[in-house]
Motif scaffolding. Sequence first.
Motif, PDB file in Angstrom:
ATOM      1  N   GLY A   1      28.876  32.899  30.336  1.00 50.84           N
ATOM      2  CA  GLY A   1      28.325  33.055  31.383  1.00 50.84           C
ATOM      3  C   GLY A   1      27.886  35.207  31.425  1.00 50.84           C
ATOM      4  O   GLY A   1      27.144  35.345  31.761  1.00 50.84           O
ATOM      5  N   PHE A   2      29.425  35.524  31.128  1.00 54.55           N
ATOM      6  CA  PHE A   2      28.784  37.027  31.088  1.00 54.55           C
ATOM      7  C   PHE A   2      28.298  37.246  29.099  1.00 54.55           C
ATOM      8  O   PHE A   2      26.919  38.037  29.448  1.00 54.55           O
ATOM      9  CB  PHE A   2      30.645  37.654  30.565  1.00 54.55           C
ATOM     10  N   LEU A   3      28.268  36.796  28.201  1.00 53.99           N
ATOM     11  CA  LEU A   3      27.739  36.616  27.049  1.00 53.99           C
ATOM     12  C   LEU A   3      26.440  36.548  26.975  1.00 53.99           C
ATOM     13  O   LEU A   3      25.077  36.874  26.196  1.00 53.99           O
ATOM     14  CB  LEU A   3      28.561  36.500  26.042  1.00 53.99           C
ATOM     15  N   GLY A   4      26.473  34.793  28.058  1.00 52.51           N
ATOM     16  CA  GLY A   4      24.322  34.729  27.373  1.00 52.51           C
ATOM     17  C   GLY A   4      24.115  35.650  28.812  1.00 52.51           C
ATOM     18  O   GLY A   4      22.813  35.874  28.323  1.00 52.51           O
ATOM     19  N   THR A   5      24.679  36.102  29.950  1.00 57.40           N
ATOM     20  CA  THR A   5      23.675  36.776  30.513  1.00 57.40           C
ATOM     21  C   THR A   5      23.482  38.295  30.173  1.00 57.40           C
ATOM     22  O   THR A   5      22.317  38.712  29.756  1.00 57.40           O
ATOM     23  CB  THR A   5      24.100  36.934  31.968  1.00 57.40           C
ATOM     24  N   ILE A   6      24.621  38.947  28.975  1.00 58.90           N
ATOM     25  CA  ILE A   6      24.190  39.825  28.170  1.00 58.90           C
ATOM     26  C   ILE A   6      22.490  39.352  27.826  1.00 58.90           C
ATOM     27  O   ILE A   6      21.651  40.526  26.810  1.00 58.90           O
ATOM     28  CB  ILE A   6      25.508  40.415  27.351  1.00 58.90           C
ATOM     29  N   SER A   7      22.823  38.889  26.444  1.00 54.77           N
ATOM     30  CA  SER A   7      22.415  38.334  25.833  1.00 54.77           C
ATOM     31  C   SER A   7      20.823  37.872  26.205  1.00 54.77           C
ATOM     32  O   SER A   7      19.223  38.528  25.964  1.00 54.77           O
ATOM     33  CB  SER A   7      22.457  36.790  25.147  1.00 54.77           C
ATOM     34  N   PHE A   8      20.632  37.155  27.287  1.00 55.26           N
ATOM     35  CA  PHE A   8      19.345  37.722  28.465  1.00 55.26           C
ATOM     36  C   PHE A   8      19.408  38.918  28.138  1.00 55.26           C
ATOM     37  O   PHE A   8      17.256  39.198  28.607  1.00 55.26           O
ATOM     38  CB  PHE A   8      19.129  36.575  29.461  1.00 55.26           C
ATOM     39  N   ALA A   9      19.909  39.661  28.860  1.00 56.67           N
ATOM     40  CA  ALA A   9      19.444  41.418  29.762  1.00 56.67           C
ATOM     41  C   ALA A   9      18.859  42.141  27.972  1.00 56.67           C
ATOM     42  O   ALA A   9      17.955  42.437  28.211  1.00 56.67           O
ATOM     43  CB  ALA A   9      20.692  41.780  29.520  1.00 56.67           C
ATOM     44  N   ILE A  10      19.424  41.687  26.931  1.00 54.96           N
ATOM     45  CA  ILE A  10      18.845  42.434  25.764  1.00 54.96           C
ATOM     46  C   ILE A  10      17.380  42.093  26.073  1.00 54.96           C
ATOM     47  O   ILE A  10      16.990  42.131  25.688  1.00 54.96           O
ATOM     48  CB  ILE A  10      20.329  41.965  24.670  1.00 54.96           C
ATOM     49  N   LEU A  11      17.398  40.798  25.629  1.00 55.82           N
ATOM     50  CA  LEU A  11      15.935  40.068  25.205  1.00 55.82           C
ATOM     51  C   LEU A  11      14.584  40.352  26.448  1.00 55.82           C
ATOM     52  O   LEU A  11      13.380  40.730  26.220  1.00 55.82           O
ATOM     53  CB  LEU A  11      15.770  38.097  25.223  1.00 55.82           C
ATOM     54  N   PHE A  12      15.579  40.497  27.835  1.00 56.84           N
ATOM     55  CA  PHE A  12      14.484  40.903  28.536  1.00 56.84           C
ATOM     56  C   PHE A  12      13.891  42.448  28.534  1.00 56.84           C
ATOM     57  O   PHE A  12      13.476  42.535  29.380  1.00 56.84           O
ATOM     58  CB  PHE A  12      14.951  40.612  30.207  1.00 56.84           C
ATOM     59  N   GLU A  13      14.622  43.286  27.975  1.00 61.99           N
ATOM     60  CA  GLU A  13      14.955  43.912  27.617  1.00 61.99           C
ATOM     61  C   GLU A  13      15.388  45.315  28.982  1.00 61.99           C
ATOM     62  O   GLU A  13      14.619  46.471  29.157  1.00 61.99           O
ATOM     63  CB  GLU A  13      13.266  44.740  27.122  1.00 61.99           C
ATOM     64  N   VAL A  14      15.960  45.626  29.244  1.00 63.14           N
ATOM     65  CA  VAL A  14      16.828  45.639  30.519  1.00 63.14           C
ATOM     66  C   VAL A  14      17.654  47.069  29.407  1.00 63.14           C
ATOM     67  O   VAL A  14      18.359  47.307  28.542  1.00 63.14           O
ATOM     68  CB  VAL A  14      18.008  45.138  31.188  1.00 63.14           C
ATOM     69  N   PRO A  15      17.362  48.533  30.324  1.00 60.07           N
ATOM     70  CA  PRO A  15      17.862  49.454  29.489  1.00 60.07           C
ATOM     71  C   PRO A  15      19.933  49.234  29.472  1.00 60.07           C
ATOM     72  O   PRO A  15      20.286  48.638  29.901  1.00 60.07           O
ATOM     73  CB  PRO A  15      17.964  50.938  30.414  1.00 60.07           C
ATOM     74  N   ARG A  16      19.818  49.771  28.448  1.00 59.03           N
ATOM     75  CA  ARG A  16      21.323  49.384  27.990  1.00 59.03           C
ATOM     76  C   ARG A  16      22.675  49.911  28.164  1.00 59.03           C
ATOM     77  O   ARG A  16      23.519  49.072  28.557  1.00 59.03           O
ATOM     78  CB  ARG A  16      21.702  50.061  26.617  1.00 59.03           C
ATOM     79  N   PRO A  17      22.272  50.694  29.552  1.00 61.17           N
ATOM     80  CA  PRO A  17      23.362  51.352  30.788  1.00 61.17           C
ATOM     81  C   PRO A  17      23.753  49.725  31.233  1.00 61.17           C
ATOM     82  O   PRO A  17      24.950  49.492  32.647  1.00 61.17           O
ATOM     83  CB  PRO A  17      22.847  52.333  30.987  1.00 61.17           C
ATOM     84  N   TYR A  18      23.232  48.903  31.705  1.00 68.90           N
ATOM     85  CA  TYR A  18      22.752  48.002  32.909  1.00 68.90           C
ATOM     86  C   TYR A  18      23.775  47.086  31.572  1.00 68.90           C
ATOM     87  O   TYR A  18      23.799  45.891  33.217  1.00 68.90           O
ATOM     88  CB  TYR A  18      21.647  47.579  33.158  1.00 68.90           C
ATOM     89  N   TYR A  19      24.053  46.783  30.351  1.00 74.92           N
ATOM     90  CA  TYR A  19      24.309  45.378  29.905  1.00 74.92           C
ATOM     91  C   TYR A  19      25.367  44.796  30.749  1.00 74.92           C
ATOM     92  O   TYR A  19      25.467  44.061  31.116  1.00 74.92           O
ATOM     93  CB  TYR A  19      24.205  45.662  28.490  1.00 74.92           C
ATOM     94  N   PHE A  20      26.181  45.697  31.091  1.00 72.40           N
ATOM     95  CA  PHE A  20      28.158  45.434  31.422  1.00 72.40           C
ATOM     96  C   PHE A  20      27.771  44.883  32.642  1.00 72.40           C
ATOM     97  O   PHE A  20      28.100  43.871  32.948  1.00 72.40           O
ATOM     98  CB  PHE A  20      28.703  46.084  31.678  1.00 72.40           C
ATOM     99  N   GLN A  21      26.833  45.577  33.605  1.00 73.22           N
ATOM    100  CA  GLN A  21      26.833  45.199  35.376  1.00 73.22           C
ATOM    101  C   GLN A  21      26.110  43.770  35.327  1.00 73.22           C
ATOM    102  O   GLN A  21      26.297  42.240  35.880  1.00 73.22           O
ATOM    103  CB  GLN A  21      26.050  46.655  35.837  1.00 73.22           C
ATOM    104  N   CYS A  22      24.868  43.804  34.123  1.00 77.96           N
ATOM    105  CA  CYS A  22      24.131  42.525  34.125  1.00 77.96           C
ATOM    106  C   CYS A  22      25.234  40.902  34.234  1.00 77.96           C
ATOM    107  O   CYS A  22      25.501  39.981  34.557  1.00 77.96           O
ATOM    108  CB  CYS A  22      23.003  42.885  33.503  1.00 77.96           C
ATOM    109  N   GLY A  23      26.449  41.259  32.818  1.00 78.15           N
ATOM    110  CA  GLY A  23      26.928  40.506  31.937  1.00 78.15           C
ATOM    111  C   GLY A  23      27.835  40.041  33.588  1.00 78.15           C
ATOM    112  O   GLY A  23      28.028  39.168  33.780  1.00 78.15           O
ATOM    113  N   MET A  24      28.927  40.606  34.373  1.00 79.10           N
ATOM    114  CA  MET A  24      29.416  40.655  35.114  1.00 79.10           C
ATOM    115  C   MET A  24      29.322  39.842  36.939  1.00 79.10           C
ATOM    116  O   MET A  24      29.475  39.068  37.100  1.00 79.10           O
ATOM    117  CB  MET A  24      30.085  42.323  36.272  1.00 79.10           C
ATOM    118  N   ILE A  25      27.340  40.066  37.086  1.00 78.08           N
ATOM    119  CA  ILE A  25      26.584  39.868  37.973  1.00 78.08           C
ATOM    120  C   ILE A  25      26.796  38.299  37.541  1.00 78.08           C
ATOM    121  O   ILE A  25      26.827  37.345  37.872  1.00 78.08           O
ATOM    122  CB  ILE A  25      25.435  40.572  38.306  1.00 78.08           C
ATOM    123  N   GLY A  26      26.028  37.916  36.861  1.00 77.22           N
ATOM    124  CA  GLY A  26      25.390  36.631  35.713  1.00 77.22           C
ATOM    125  C   GLY A  26      27.527  35.673  36.050  1.00 77.22           C
ATOM    126  O   GLY A  26      26.630  34.686  35.735  1.00 77.22           O
TER     127      GLY A  26
END
Length: 158
Positions: free
Chosen positions: A11-36
């Motif tokens: 879930g963590f890795l999948g959420t980060i992958s989606f964040a990359i696909l969704f073009e989330v700014p790089r500094p937020y990848y970890f937080q997105c992954g943790m929330i997911g």
Amino acid sequence: MVNGLLQILAGFLGTISFAILFEVPRPYYFQCGMIGACGWAIYLLIMHFWVAPIAATFIASLVLIYLSREASFALKAPVTIFLICGIFCLVPGMGIYNFTYNFFIGDSVKAAQIGIQVLKIAIAIAVGITVGYELSPKFFYSYHKMQKHQIHSHKQNQ
């Protein structure tokens, strides 16, 4: 136990992958992954003790919107960055696939059963997000911290 931890990691890795696909700014990848990952962990925990996918999805959605708003206040970023990525794990993609498959092979009864379940899950996500958005900012720790900082800096400027 190990299966659950692997699912949370996925879930963590999948959420980060989606964040990359969704073009989330790089500094937020970890937080997105943790929330997911947290949202998926809550879902798994509820499903372990009380097999109720609709309720589990609703409660996990509430947790996701809460965490997304906390991250938003703390990082001064839009809530949607964290919420859209975090909700990725809860979206019933396999259910939608199974519904479509059964619909096209002509098994209308099974397609209808799956379709109703998918619709219930989608409504649980929507209601959870709506309820979470209606919470006052006063419920959030990061909001209070931000307010104190603004008051303190305002007093220093005078």
